[in-house]
Scaffold this motif. Sequence first.
Motif, PDB file in Angstrom:
ATOM      1  N   GLN A 129       2.955 105.142 -45.759  1.00  0.00           N
ATOM      2  CA  GLN A 129       4.303 105.473 -45.303  1.00  0.00           C
ATOM      3  C   GLN A 129       4.261 105.882 -43.833  1.00  0.00           C
ATOM      4  OE1 GLN A 129       7.083 105.087 -47.027  1.00  0.00           O
ATOM      5  NE2 GLN A 129       5.981 104.425 -48.871  1.00  0.00           N
ATOM      6  N   PRO A 130       5.208 105.416 -43.020  1.00  0.00           N
ATOM      7  CA  PRO A 130       5.232 105.841 -41.613  1.00  0.00           C
ATOM      8  C   PRO A 130       5.666 107.292 -41.489  1.00  0.00           C
ATOM      9  CG  PRO A 130       7.161 104.526 -42.120  1.00  0.00           C
ATOM     10  CD  PRO A 130       6.284 104.474 -43.349  1.00  0.00           C
ATOM     11  N   LEU A 131       5.444 107.856 -40.311  1.00  0.00           N
ATOM     12  CA  LEU A 131       5.885 109.215 -40.044  1.00  0.00           C
ATOM     13  C   LEU A 131       7.405 109.299 -40.081  1.00  0.00           C
ATOM     14  CD1 LEU A 131       3.614 110.276 -37.020  1.00  0.00           C
ATOM     15  CD2 LEU A 131       3.412 111.030 -39.400  1.00  0.00           C
ATOM     16  N   THR A 132       7.917 110.354 -40.666  1.00  0.00           N
ATOM     17  CA  THR A 132       9.343 110.629 -40.638  1.00  0.00           C
ATOM     18  C   THR A 132       9.643 111.547 -39.453  1.00  0.00           C
ATOM     19  OG1 THR A 132       9.118 112.578 -42.043  1.00  0.00           O
ATOM     20  CG2 THR A 132       9.445 110.439 -43.136  1.00  0.00           C
ATOM     21  N   ASP A 133      10.916 111.718 -39.148  1.00  0.00           N
ATOM     22  CA  ASP A 133      11.287 112.603 -38.047  1.00  0.00           C
ATOM     23  C   ASP A 133      10.744 114.011 -38.266  1.00  0.00           C
ATOM     24  OD1 ASP A 133      12.619 110.551 -36.810  1.00  0.00           O
ATOM     25  OD2 ASP A 133      14.601 111.131 -37.528  1.00  0.00           O
ATOM     26  N   ASP A 134      10.764 114.469 -39.505  1.00  0.00           N
ATOM     27  CA  ASP A 134      10.315 115.829 -39.805  1.00  0.00           C
ATOM     28  C   ASP A 134       8.808 115.999 -39.624  1.00  0.00           C
ATOM     29  OD1 ASP A 134      12.895 116.554 -40.404  1.00  0.00           O
ATOM     30  OD2 ASP A 134      12.652 116.329 -42.575  1.00  0.00           O
ATOM     31  N   SER A 135       8.055 114.928 -39.830  1.00  0.00           N
ATOM     32  CA  SER A 135       6.599 115.038 -39.768  1.00  0.00           C
ATOM     33  C   SER A 135       6.017 114.577 -38.438  1.00  0.00           C
ATOM     34  CB  SER A 135       5.958 114.218 -40.898  1.00  0.00           C
ATOM     35  OG  SER A 135       6.303 112.843 -40.792  1.00  0.00           O
ATOM     36  N   ASN A 136       6.865 114.093 -37.531  1.00  0.00           N
ATOM     37  CA  ASN A 136       6.380 113.589 -36.256  1.00  0.00           C
ATOM     38  C   ASN A 136       6.416 114.695 -35.206  1.00  0.00           C
ATOM     39  OD1 ASN A 136       5.605 112.095 -34.068  1.00  0.00           O
ATOM     40  ND2 ASN A 136       7.428 110.810 -33.998  1.00  0.00           N
ATOM     41  N   ARG A 137       5.241 115.228 -34.883  1.00  0.00           N
ATOM     42  CA  ARG A 137       5.135 116.310 -33.907  1.00  0.00           C
ATOM     43  C   ARG A 137       5.177 115.801 -32.466  1.00  0.00           C
ATOM     44  NH1 ARG A 137       0.261 118.254 -33.632  1.00  0.00           N
ATOM     45  NH2 ARG A 137       0.908 120.154 -32.560  1.00  0.00           N
ATOM     46  N   GLU A 138       5.062 114.492 -32.287  1.00  0.00           N
ATOM     47  CA  GLU A 138       4.909 113.966 -30.935  1.00  0.00           C
ATOM     48  C   GLU A 138       5.821 112.749 -30.689  1.00  0.00           C
ATOM     49  OE1 GLU A 138       0.294 115.306 -30.221  1.00  0.00           O
ATOM     50  OE2 GLU A 138       0.682 113.250 -30.846  1.00  0.00           O
ATOM     51  N   PRO A 139       7.120 112.954 -30.732  1.00  0.00           N
ATOM     52  CA  PRO A 139       8.042 111.847 -30.471  1.00  0.00           C
ATOM     53  C   PRO A 139       8.122 111.548 -28.981  1.00  0.00           C
ATOM     54  CG  PRO A 139       9.274 113.869 -30.717  1.00  0.00           C
ATOM     55  CD  PRO A 139       7.823 114.227 -30.998  1.00  0.00           C
TER      56      PRO A 139
ATOM     57  N   ALA B  58       1.027 113.363 -18.402  1.00  0.00           N
ATOM     58  CA  ALA B  58       1.869 114.559 -18.373  1.00  0.00           C
ATOM     59  C   ALA B  58       2.712 114.722 -19.636  1.00  0.00           C
ATOM     60  CB  ALA B  58       2.783 114.511 -17.152  1.00  0.00           C
ATOM     61  N   TYR B  59       2.364 114.039 -20.710  1.00  0.00           N
ATOM     62  CA  TYR B  59       3.156 114.158 -21.942  1.00  0.00           C
ATOM     63  C   TYR B  59       3.112 115.589 -22.481  1.00  0.00           C
ATOM     64  CZ  TYR B  59       4.719 113.711 -26.744  1.00  0.00           C
ATOM     65  OH  TYR B  59       5.391 113.894 -27.925  1.00  0.00           O
ATOM     66  N   ARG B  60       4.261 116.051 -22.941  1.00  0.00           N
ATOM     67  CA  ARG B  60       4.362 117.351 -23.609  1.00  0.00           C
ATOM     68  C   ARG B  60       5.089 117.165 -24.942  1.00  0.00           C
ATOM     69  NH1 ARG B  60       1.326 118.065 -20.213  1.00  0.00           N
ATOM     70  NH2 ARG B  60       1.077 119.785 -18.728  1.00  0.00           N
ATOM     71  N   ARG B  61       4.571 117.821 -25.972  1.00  0.00           N
ATOM     72  CA  ARG B  61       5.247 117.831 -27.261  1.00  0.00           C
ATOM     73  C   ARG B  61       6.549 118.635 -27.144  1.00  0.00           C
ATOM     74  NH1 ARG B  61      -0.243 119.240 -28.322  1.00  0.00           N
ATOM     75  NH2 ARG B  61      -1.389 117.541 -29.368  1.00  0.00           N
ATOM     76  N   PRO B  62       7.449 118.499 -28.124  1.00  0.00           N
ATOM     77  CA  PRO B  62       8.686 119.285 -28.082  1.00  0.00           C
ATOM     78  C   PRO B  62       8.446 120.789 -27.983  1.00  0.00           C
ATOM     79  CG  PRO B  62       8.922 117.519 -29.676  1.00  0.00           C
ATOM     80  CD  PRO B  62       7.477 117.502 -29.219  1.00  0.00           C
ATOM     81  N   ASP B  63       7.292 121.275 -28.496  1.00  0.00           N
ATOM     82  CA  ASP B  63       7.008 122.713 -28.403  1.00  0.00           C
ATOM     83  C   ASP B  63       6.397 123.101 -27.062  1.00  0.00           C
ATOM     84  OD1 ASP B  63       4.376 121.842 -28.534  1.00  0.00           O
ATOM     85  OD2 ASP B  63       3.921 122.783 -30.454  1.00  0.00           O
ATOM     86  N   GLY B  64       6.240 122.138 -26.156  1.00  0.00           N
ATOM     87  CA  GLY B  64       5.740 122.423 -24.816  1.00  0.00           C
ATOM     88  C   GLY B  64       4.251 122.243 -24.628  1.00  0.00           C
ATOM     89  N   THR B  65       3.488 122.067 -25.717  1.00  0.00           N
ATOM     90  CA  THR B  65       2.047 121.881 -25.583  1.00  0.00           C
ATOM     91  C   THR B  65       1.734 120.452 -25.139  1.00  0.00           C
ATOM     92  OG1 THR B  65       1.865 121.330 -27.936  1.00  0.00           O
ATOM     93  CG2 THR B  65       1.525 123.638 -27.309  1.00  0.00           C
ATOM     94  N   GLU B  66       0.584 120.282 -24.508  1.00  0.00           N
ATOM     95  CA  GLU B  66       0.237 118.982 -23.949  1.00  0.00           C
ATOM     96  C   GLU B  66      -0.596 118.146 -24.917  1.00  0.00           C
ATOM     97  OE1 GLU B  66      -3.889 120.088 -21.531  1.00  0.00           O
ATOM     98  OE2 GLU B  66      -2.010 119.894 -20.428  1.00  0.00           O
ATOM     99  N   ASN B  67      -0.533 116.860 -24.733  1.00  0.00           N
ATOM    100  CA  ASN B  67      -1.448 115.916 -25.380  1.00  0.00           C
ATOM    101  C   ASN B  67      -1.834 114.898 -24.326  1.00  0.00           C
ATOM    102  OD1 ASN B  67      -2.841 113.956 -26.764  1.00  0.00           O
ATOM    103  ND2 ASN B  67      -1.349 113.719 -28.410  1.00  0.00           N
TER     104      ASN B  67
END
Length: 295
Positions: A66-76, A261-270
């Motif tokens: 199953q693909p990631l859902t919006d709820d489970s995707n930490r890195e949109p 320079a990508y940042r997750r919605p919570d501000g942390t980097e990847n």
Amino acid sequence: MVRERTLGRAHIIGIHGLANKPPRDEKAGWWQAAIREGLDRNRGMHVPEGRLRFTFVYWADLRYPQPLTDDSNREPYRPDYGLGPFPSPAGDPESAAPTLTDRIYRGLSHLQEAAGLTPVDDLILEYRLDDLWGYYTDAGFRAAARARLRAVIAEAAGDDVLIAAHSMGGLIAYDVLRAAEADGTALPRCALVTLGSPLALAELKLKLADEHGALRVPAALTAWTNLMDRQDIATVGDDLAEIYAPNAAGVRVRDVPVINAYRRPDGTENRHKSYGYLRTPEFSTVLNGFLGAGG
């Protein structure tokens, strides 16, 4: 505004990297949005939605039911909404230098290759790069992933092709190009951009050499640009130009440090995320040149 002739024959093929992904169409749309955002911010080049000729190679469903859902995707993908170009080592030279982790791994890598044993890589692959581990332990998955990219490249005959390969996608691309070369399959001439590539890992080098022979730039490539963020663990090891010899036409790997320079919605980097690589000034510069040559 981008002129029509600029986009005429230019065909971008994207292939994603590690881990489960959102649904195919959503992921493909986010890649294109990141590419357009980078061109706009870095080059002042506005490309309307739908104007890029883009084909996305999606293989996550071969590993994940199953693909990631919006709820489970930490890195949109999220637009940055900033002004001016994204950050680049051109304005921060220290970011282009190998890190301490990188230098330590280079020494360990040479020892692993000499011994033919790769305990350090085994840990990286199994616990940090799990899909890469699965790629070599599951022959069915490996063959199916390659087949998807190979079919898309073959269908692009007559186009000017640029393959943008993120992470493990770069491994799949290298395998497809070298295997087609070995079995005599005609593929269009194309350029390759690897983004966050693990192709310097000792274990991968040993496996690639075992399957394809001496490590070198595939014959079908007219250019190979390797973009790497020095903080991205997937890019540790020697620069690819030191590992992969030029092809018969003299095409060499061009290693280019970038800042992801990508940042997750919570501000942390990847620093490994595809969207960050696709928005770098360095990728936009390569793509701008490619689109100009595609008219």
